[in-house]
Design an enzyme around this catalytic site. Structure first.
Site, PDB file in Angstrom:
ATOM      1  CE  LYS A 178      50.986  79.910  98.843  1.00  0.00           C
ATOM      2  NZ  LYS A 178      51.224  79.109  97.615  1.00  0.00           N
ATOM      3  CE  LYS A 280      55.636  73.910  94.606  1.00  0.00           C
ATOM      4  NZ  LYS A 280      54.306  74.346  95.059  1.00  0.00           N
TER       5      LYS A 280
END
Length: 382
Positions: A178, A280
């Site tokens: 991240k 997703k």
């Protein structure tokens, strides 16, 4: 607890009908707080669990877990959407998810995240009725186990490197770092360099801004690591800006938030920024539309990460079934979302094993939900 009654409809074709829907809101706490760009965090997040009961004694389970400030999805929006759909759900034929979901789409256009848990539950029932795992209904099992990636929270570069090193020691070969939480592009370069050094040559490393970077900062970071084997993930909030970053850096790119339907997949491919893409389940509306997206990606030749936004054992199992039914050469990775949070909802759910994970073998989702741990439903529709 709210209870809403609705007249039963005549079932179509299957010989059984949906008699009741139950819903719970369950807080999931991350083992490690996840810090992302643009102030996004993932610590304790509410997941929505539904159970769809039939008059044949079958129960299908579904789950959706929106992350706050991440996508246009809201955990407390699921129950009102299902209340709106009650006349379609109750009395509907549960076997063959896409037929009932088409009726749901006609009654309530959009709100795909709220429908995703329902779609998963219908696939669970269909698999149980057929006596087959969902992956058998999605085209058949193509591999015994699937590669995992490990997501690394955006913290101090040295700590991120230690997390990566520990995950590699446990068999992980793909690492999502991240970026952007500190608002400092120089530190993002350091993060990627140190993670890359920690795992050595070979493993996949990619930096993920979750749409939170400007083109200037993303290009600076990309050029700063262009000498390394690095992939970029979803730096900016538009596909056009992501394309500018890719063009300026020459690095491969993975799409995530902006890939949510057929049109966005086709546009990402046309712009040359879909070397990989995150499918997703809740972004597309469950297993049915995610399978259609999977098939389009097979045609386009894009590598896929098959997972969901967040969640526990139910949504993890659902994604693993779709991943297992996908040609291995185009499965980039999957994610054991349930391994990042507590509590676990199914004692027999899959867990990671030396960097890989296998889908359940039982009928439907193939997992057993611990109903006692859920407590009293927050909503019952019958």
């Amino acid at each position: 607890m709210n209870r809403i009654a609705s007249p039963a409809l005549t079932p179509v074709g299957t010989g059984q009908r949906i008699t009741r829907l139950r819903l719970w809101h369950v807080p999931l706490t991350s083992h490690t707080a996840y810090y992302m760009a643009d102030g996004k965090t993932c610590d304790t997040v509410e997941t929505v669990i539904i159970a769809v009961d039939t008059d044949a004694g079958l129960t299908g389970w579904g789950e959706v877990c929106p992350i706050p400030h991440y996508l246009p999805a809201y955990a407390r929006g699921v129950a009102p959407a299902l209340q709106e759909l009650a006349p379609v759900i109750l009395g509907g034929a549960p076997v063959g998810a896409e037929a009932l979901m088409a009726r749901a789409d006609a009654i309530l256009p959009g709100h795909v995240y709220a429908k995703s848990a329902l779609d998963i539950a219908l696939w669970d029932i269909t698999g149980q009725a057929a006596g087959l795992p969902i992956h058998a209904l999605m085209g058949g099992r193509r591999q015994e186990s699937l590669p995992l990636y490990h997501s690394i929270t955006c913290v101090d570069p040295d700590k991120m490197a230690r997390i990566a090193h520990e995950a590699k020691a446990n068999g992980i070969t793909q690492f999502q770092a991240k970026l952007g939480a500190s608002g400092d592009w120089q530190t993002d370069i350091e993060r990627l360099v140190k993670v890359r050094e920690a795992v050595g040559p070979g493993p996949l490393v990619y930096g993920d801004w979750n749409c939170g970077a400007t083109t200037l900062d993303a290009i600076r970071v990309g050029r700063g690591v262009a000498h390394l084997d690095i992939m970029l993930e979803q730096p900016c909030a538009t596909l056009e800006d992501c394309a500018r970053v890719q063009s300026a850096t020459g690095l491969p790119m993975k799409l995530d938030e902006l890939a949510h339907d057929t049109a966005s997949l086709l546009k990402g491919h046309r712009l040359g920024i879909m070397d990989a893409v995150a499918l997703k389940l809740s972004k597309f509306g469950g297993l049915s539309p995610s399978r259609r997206a999977r098939d389009l990606c097979l045609h386009l030749g894009a590598k896929m990460c098959i997972e969901c936004t967040w969640g526990s054992d139910i949504v993890t199992a659902a994604a693993l079934h779709l991943g297992a039914a996908t040609p291995p050469n185009l499965v980039l990775n999957v994610c054991d979302l349930s391994g990042y949070v507590s509590p676990r909802l199914a004692p027999d759910a899959p867990t990671r094993d030396h960097g890989r994970i296998a889908p359940p073998d039982g009928p439907g989702l193939g997992i057993t939900i611990d109903e006692g741990s859920l407590g009293t439903p927050d909503l019952i529709l019958d």
